[in-house]
Design a protein around this motif. Sequence first.
Motif, PDB file in Angstrom:
ATOM      1  N   SER A 256       0.817  -1.206   0.000  1.00 23.77           N
ATOM      2  CA  SER A 256       0.000   0.000   0.000  1.00 23.77           C
ATOM      3  C   SER A 256       0.855   1.262   0.000  1.00 23.77           C
ATOM      4  CB  SER A 256      -0.927   0.002   1.224  1.00 23.77           C
ATOM      5  OG  SER A 256      -1.709   1.166   1.273  1.00 23.77           O
ATOM      6  N   ASN A 262      -1.975   6.517  -2.327  1.00 23.20           N
ATOM      7  CA  ASN A 262      -2.026   6.455  -0.866  1.00 23.20           C
ATOM      8  C   ASN A 262      -0.977   7.340  -0.201  1.00 23.20           C
ATOM      9  OD1 ASN A 262      -4.085   4.596  -1.156  1.00 23.20           O
ATOM     10  ND2 ASN A 262      -2.712   2.819  -1.012  1.00 23.20           N
ATOM     11  N   SER A 279      -9.400   4.880  -3.518  1.00 29.80           N
ATOM     12  CA  SER A 279      -8.316   4.080  -2.951  1.00 29.80           C
ATOM     13  C   SER A 279      -8.385   4.108  -1.429  1.00 29.80           C
ATOM     14  CB  SER A 279      -6.953   4.612  -3.417  1.00 29.80           C
ATOM     15  OG  SER A 279      -5.898   3.822  -2.911  1.00 29.80           O
ATOM     16  N   ARG A 281      -6.717   3.317   2.238  1.00 31.74           N
ATOM     17  CA  ARG A 281      -5.328   3.421   2.683  1.00 31.74           C
ATOM     18  C   ARG A 281      -5.005   2.617   3.936  1.00 31.74           C
ATOM     19  NH1 ARG A 281      -5.606   9.901   1.637  1.00 31.74           N
ATOM     20  NH2 ARG A 281      -7.270   9.663   3.174  1.00 31.74           N
ATOM     21  N   PRO A 499      -2.883  -2.511  -0.788  1.00 30.92           N
ATOM     22  CA  PRO A 499      -3.760  -1.528  -1.429  1.00 30.92           C
ATOM     23  C   PRO A 499      -5.121  -2.122  -1.789  1.00 30.92           C
ATOM     24  CG  PRO A 499      -2.192  -2.387  -3.010  1.00 30.92           C
ATOM     25  CD  PRO A 499      -1.845  -3.029  -1.690  1.00 30.92           C
ATOM     26  N   ARG A 523     -12.152   6.539   3.065  1.00 31.28           N
ATOM     27  CA  ARG A 523     -10.925   5.936   2.538  1.00 31.28           C
ATOM     28  C   ARG A 523      -9.935   5.512   3.615  1.00 31.28           C
ATOM     29  NH1 ARG A 523      -7.908   9.275  -1.577  1.00 31.28           N
ATOM     30  NH2 ARG A 523      -8.256  10.926  -0.048  1.00 31.28           N
ATOM     31  N   ASP A 524     -10.082   6.021   4.830  1.00 30.02           N
ATOM     32  CA  ASP A 524      -9.159   5.648   5.908  1.00 30.02           C
ATOM     33  C   ASP A 524      -9.775   4.645   6.881  1.00 30.02           C
ATOM     34  OD1 ASP A 524      -6.870   7.210   5.216  1.00 30.02           O
ATOM     35  OD2 ASP A 524      -7.987   8.994   5.824  1.00 30.02           O
TER      36      ASP A 524
END
Length: 562
Positions: A256, A262, A279, A281, A499, A523-524
């Motif tokens: 990742s 990222n 994406s 992360r 990833p 995304r997190d």
Amino acid sequence: MKQYIPAWLTQVDQWMARPCSARLAVAWLSVYFLVAANWTLWGALAHLGGPPSVYLRLVAAMAVLVGFGTLALLSLTAWSRWMKPVWFVLLLVAAVAQHYMLTYRVVMDPTMAANAMQTDLHETRDLLGPRMLLNVLLVMALPTWWLLRVRILPMRLWGQLWRNALLLVAALAVVAGGAAAMSRDLAPLMRNNTTLRYMMNPLAIVYSSGAVFIKPLFKRSGKLIPISGGAALGASYAAQIKPPLFVMVVGETARSDHFALNGYARDTTPQLAARDVLSWRNVHSCGTNTLASVPCMFSHLGKQGYEGRKDDYESLLDVAQAAGLAVLWIDNQAGCKGVCVRVPNVSAGDGLDPAVKSALCDGDECLDDVMLKNIDQRIAALPADRRSKGVLLVLHQMGSHGPAYYKRSNSNSKRFLPECKTNVLADCSHGELINAYDNSIAHTDQFLAHTIDWLKTQSPKFDTGMLYMSDHGESLGEFGLFLHGLPYDFAPEVQKHVPMVAWFDAGLLAREKLSTRCLQGNRDAALTHDNLYHTLLGVMDVRTPTYKPQLDAFAHCRGAAG
């Protein structure tokens, strides 16, 4: 000719030809293993730090355990001259294992043994080379000469039996007594440095190989438990105008932290960035090698349940197929590890035009672009009644598989130069190694972008989308480690942090009522391979008792504003 042979060499040959008992032979072999096949172990102990008085004491303690442990093991083979092939094979395996431990800083744990047994010829070819031959010859030359010359004295069965038993008991007693006497040094050493136990050569190889074959006999029944009962297509299929076509890309060895998407400083993913992908992360794998991760990814059990299972279960693909969807697995790797055996599957290079294959393949090993060749024909060959409902397509990458990272990219992807152009990573600088690996990520970026572009051409007929997730990460010299496959509990973060990238066309977003703003804001979120089974079923709108909406990574973004 004999007059040209040095006298000392003749004397050595005569000494080697002296007859000896099988027990003396295995004693000599144990000493040789200890001295010549455990360089990794001695080096690791020396690098633990502290003055020589500390680590030399540890070396002495480990030498007692390894030496007499090896003698106990070899006492089981102390029978007759017919054991020579067994001794030779064990020496060869130990020499090869030492080469890989020294070169790539791997250890011979059960996971690595299983991984080695599951690999195929073209993956193995990348690991071969002149340095391996030299390292193996350095270990093998002397004992091979001795095995060819020594004569093992015959003995009656009963006499041999009780003497071997006595040797076994005596060796084990020394190991037990030594461990007890030196427990003050050994207990904290082994507790704080658990990889050391898998550097004991050849004990670790025998143990790990045995564990691969024996442990499953006790852990699982061998039965296949069906989970596809009750699988059905959801409400979105009732009035659909276009069926869904969803591509699941199973990545290989991608980290990742080497994706620019990222936050990586190098622009390794420009083509994905230009296609407005999503994406995530903070995603972690189920295992640190393909054999452990890929079946776990497609299991409904999750990491803990999968590793502790007593039986084998059907996978996500079985459920999707039972619901009525067309399912196809295209493989550019060493197999699907049992995941695709009950659904249509094909090797990426099969049936290709020779000109296309020569452009994309080196022997049996192909760049991932090969999976997009003939893809329309492969889908068209699936049952029409299933295609009319929807298609789930899985592409299994070669990705960034090492150590020959330079083979995983084409000239268009080689943006970081100079790159390491050998599978002997010690021959390259760290910068060249990183360049070769980053070029492989850049090629994955290119392959995923081309997959998205192909999906866009299918939008008139299908609602399309793609999800990419790597099976595990990779060590690139951090802490002196390379490659992957360390036991999960003490594997570094870079072997587990992977990833995950998604792309949806407007039709699929509307069909699933997915909010891109919600997805971008998530995304997190902490995700793992445990989420994949439920997320894919959610995207494909497959209803089944094993689906858990709380593990569907996209569930809370269905129906959200924006």
